[in-house]
Write an enzyme that holds these catalytic residues in place. Structure first.
Site, PDB file in Angstrom:
ATOM      1  N   GLU A  98       0.845  -1.193   0.000  1.00 22.75           N
ATOM      2  CA  GLU A  98       0.000   0.000   0.000  1.00 22.75           C
ATOM      3  C   GLU A  98       0.882   1.246   0.000  1.00 22.75           C
ATOM      4  O   GLU A  98       2.078   1.185   0.303  1.00 22.75           O
ATOM      5  CB  GLU A  98      -0.953   0.014   1.194  1.00 22.75           C
TER       6      GLU A  98
ATOM      7  N   ASN B  67       8.968   0.264  12.854  1.00 22.48           N
ATOM      8  CA  ASN B  67       7.512   0.171  12.776  1.00 22.48           C
ATOM      9  C   ASN B  67       6.876  -0.371  14.049  1.00 22.48           C
ATOM     10  O   ASN B  67       5.725  -0.797  14.039  1.00 22.48           O
ATOM     11  CB  ASN B  67       7.069  -0.696  11.586  1.00 22.48           C
TER      12      ASN B  67
ATOM     13  N   GLU C  94      -6.915   1.218  14.322  1.00 25.44           N
ATOM     14  CA  GLU C  94      -5.739   2.054  14.094  1.00 25.44           C
ATOM     15  C   GLU C  94      -5.886   2.854  12.809  1.00 25.44           C
ATOM     16  O   GLU C  94      -6.363   2.337  11.792  1.00 25.44           O
ATOM     17  CB  GLU C  94      -4.476   1.182  14.034  1.00 25.44           C
TER      18      GLU C  94
ATOM     19  N   GLU D 164      -5.637  -0.750  10.423  1.00 25.32           N
ATOM     20  CA  GLU D 164      -6.010  -2.118  10.787  1.00 25.32           C
ATOM     21  C   GLU D 164      -6.847  -2.078  12.051  1.00 25.32           C
ATOM     22  O   GLU D 164      -6.900  -1.064  12.750  1.00 25.32           O
ATOM     23  CB  GLU D 164      -4.774  -2.988  11.008  1.00 25.32           C
TER      24      GLU D 164
ATOM     25  N   PHE E  82      19.509  -0.903  17.306  1.00 31.59           N
ATOM     26  CA  PHE E  82      18.488  -1.604  18.096  1.00 31.59           C
ATOM     27  C   PHE E  82      18.710  -3.118  18.133  1.00 31.59           C
ATOM     28  O   PHE E  82      17.758  -3.892  18.144  1.00 31.59           O
ATOM     29  CB  PHE E  82      17.081  -1.282  17.570  1.00 31.59           C
TER      30      PHE E  82
END
Length: 659
Positions: free
Chosen positions: A200, A235, A275, A288, A348
């Site tokens: 998307e 994300n 969301e 979603e 991370f």
């Protein structure tokens, strides 16, 4: 009400559910893998059942083993928490056949909303705003490139069964597609057992804002306002708050109405979250629906007064909601910081091992800490690296921010790497304080990666003053122990150095405090700190600060406000002599590539004799459900590859050697 509830989860969310069950006087059953035998949720539950090996696929994702545990213990209801089987409609259907209540929605809403493609089609038909994109399954890289060009870059490749930031990758051009597509399907398969992905449009500088809904099986649906979830890494959310500094009452009502509308259309009951992606013009698009309890639910509980776990249990037991939309009110501001076992200064990378020190700031008012770990416990490589969720509550946003900063400065963790410094840095960031945030915040504010090094002289001065106080206090204690009649250390010239910052001080003791002269300015230092303390609460003139402090052979290691530094304290004479000393230079061996953490080799992308350039992909390591791409730090030729796909490696195990 239920006789006994089995919690089909682990960690902090299992502990959170047990807490509410105790309040309702409902006995609980914990399930655990071999790796979780000594976990906190096992200790807190009334009963516990081992369900297999550490691998999630053989334990927490095993429907047969969960149902068997229910039958073995007589549990008549299951709370799935979040992740694992929480949004698995097959699991819910199986429980229903065995006359075990699933504490969550019915199977059909889970099925529809659990598929990211079908859910978007359903939402669009329900009159909910949706993001432009291609909703069919993408089968290979070539098709992904074709579709991405049709949709228009940048695009997001997303797992159809995804959630929690897993199975999601952004591609800004065609060159990004191969790695993004491969990592997305691999991560989706390992996390959800489903490797379907779709594409998307990626909205530039979006906010991630979600609406908490609550529905019963009698047709009543309400929303409990929004949560701002835009601060993310990979994300995955790391700081959330309620309400959002961006949302006014009109936008809240519009988003809330669409969330309620969608919930009614799909026949939803229980707590759930819709969301949305919100652009800079306040246009919002359905992202979603999470048919479960969200990780960040505590901030909603703090501003509304609801216990969402309790509401889920009551709804599952057939009770009606005892409130209407008009009864919902919002009071104050809440912020949640997710504390992870990871190293923000190494992209991370997950960190595993023993929690040598774990001391949450529970002595501070209006602080909540949801956790599933304890001091001396292990952080496993097999599961999500979350340590705890630290929440602050204030009358205003700035009050909640200040309280969060104080709590982070007071939080003591050692033994593993963690993200306390990053969280502190974000909380004090001017853009964050102003509410000027979006999902790209971390990349924008830390374009070269996060660094906790003390560089600003103002920060260096604060750290140096704390170190000077500790130095003088220790010297005084030493002198007193050697000679009870010895006067306290009086006037003394000292030099503090931290990185390239050097500060000259004159210090004077009084009965009440220590007086420092620096650059013609007099500074008063007061503290009850003792050499055995790991925290120093120090008043610098009239400003009270809390810092972590440890003495080592290097000096005083100090941490606070998102920064870490070592302060060396010397007398003026010793400092003048030190400039003539030869400093040992440490040479980094870039010829050897070691595994940065315990993990599984997902792919090896080079072979012996291959020439690679700086930044080229060498291999992919999976740890804690996340894929980590290891790239070359220089150009060169591969001399030898010591591992293969499927190998499990320990931290610092050699993977690749350059010529």
């Amino acid at each position: 009400m239920f006789k006994k509830i089995l919690i089909a989860n682990r960690g902090e969310i299992a502990c959170r559910i047990i807490s509410t069950c105790k309040k309702l006087s409902i006995p609980t059953v914990a399930v655990y893998s071999d790796a979780d035998k000594k976990s906190l949720h096992v200790t807190l539950a009334d009963e516990s059942v081992n369900i297999g090996p550490a691998a999630s696929s053989e334990s927490y994702l095993s429907i047969d083993k969960i149902i068997s545990a229910c039958k073995e213990t007589g549990a008549d209801a299951v709370h799935p928490g979040y992740g694992f089987l929480s949004e698995n409609y097959t699991f819910m259907s199986r429980l229903e056949k065995d006359d075990i209540t699933f504490i969550g929605p019915s199977a059909e809403p889970i099925r529809i909303m659990g598929d990211k493609i079908e859910s978007k089609i359903f939402a669009k038909e329900a009159g909910v705003n949706t993001v432009p994109g291609h909703q069919d399954i993408i089968k290979n890289i070539d098709q992904a490139i074709l579709i991405a060009n049709e949709v228009g870059f940048p695009v997001m490749i997303k797992a159809s069964a995804g959630g929690g930031g897993k199975g999601m990758r952004i591609a800004f051009n065609e060159g990004d597609i191969p790695d993004a597509f491969t990592s997305s399907i691999n991560e989706a398969k390992s996390s959800f057992g489903d490797d379907r992905v779709f594409i998307e449009k990626f909205i530039v500088k979006p906010r991630h804002i979600e609406i908490q809904i609550l529905a019963d099986s009698h047709g009543n649906v309400i929303h409990l306002g929004e949560r701002e979830c835009s601060i993310q890494r990979r994300n995955q959310k790391i700081i959330e708050e309620s309400p959002s500094p961006f949302v006014d009452s009109d936008l809240r009502n519009a988003m809330g109405d669409q969330a309620v509308q969608l919930s009614k259309k799909v026949g939803y009951s229980s707590a759930g979250t819709v969301e949305f992606i919100v652009d800079q013009e306040r246009n919002f698009y359905f992202l979603e629906m999470n048919t479960r309890l969200q990780v960040e639910h505590p901030v909603t509980e703090l501003v509304t007064g609801f216990d969402l776990v309790e509401e889920m249990i009551k709804v599952a037991a057939g009770e009606k909601l005892n409130v209407t939309q008009g009864d919902v009110s919002f009071k104050g501001w809440a912020i949640e910081s997710r504390i992870y076992a990871e190293d923000p200064e190494r992209n991370f990378m997950p960190s595993t091992g023993r929690l040598i020190t774990y001391k949450p700031p529970l002595n501070i008012d209006n602080i909540r800490n949801d956790t599933g770990v304890y001091e001396g416990g292990e952080i496993s490589m097999f599961y999500d690296p979350m340590i705890s969720k630290l929440c602050s509550y204030g009358k205003t946003r700035i009050e909640a921010c200040n309280l969060m900063q104080e709590a982070l400065n007071n939080f003591e963790i050692s033994g593993i790497q963690n993200n306390l410094n990053l969280l502190s840095s974000i909380i004090k960031n001017k853009k964050f304080i102003d509410g000027d945030i979006n999902t790209g915040f971390i990349n924008e504010e830390y374009p070269e990666g996060f660094c906790s090094k003390v560089l600003d002289p103002k920060d260096g001065l604060i750290f140096s003053l704390a170190a000077v106080f500790a130095y003088i206090k220790e010297k005084n204690n030493s002198l007193v122990s050697e000679n009870k009649n010895h006067p306290l250390l009086n006037e003394k010239s000292l030099v503090a150095s931290i990185n390239k910052n050097i500060f000259e001080f004159k210090s004077y003791n009084t009965l009440k405090n220590i007086i420092i002269e620096h650059d013609g300015v007099t500074i008063s230092l007061e503290s009850n700190w003792k050499p055995e303390d790991n925290l120093i609460k120090i008043k610098v003139d009239e400003k009270l600060l809390t810092l972590k402090i440890q003495k080592s052979i290097k000096g005083y290691e100090i941490q606070g406000f998102g920064l870490t530094g070592v302060v060396k304290i010397r007398t003026k004479i010793a400092h003048n002599l030190s400039v003539h000393m030869i400093e040992k230079v440490v040479v980094k061996n870039t010829k050897i590539i070691k595994c940065p953490m315990p993990g599984l080799i997902v792919s090896i992308d080079v072979k012996q004799g291959q020439t690679v350039e700086d930044g080229d992909k060498l291999c992919t390591v999976e740890a804690m459900k996340m894929e980590n791409i290891i790239r070359s730090e220089e150009s060169g030729v591969i001399k030898e590859v010591f591992c293969k796909e499927g190998d499990s490696l320990a931290a610092d195990e050699v993977m690749i050697e350059f010529e």
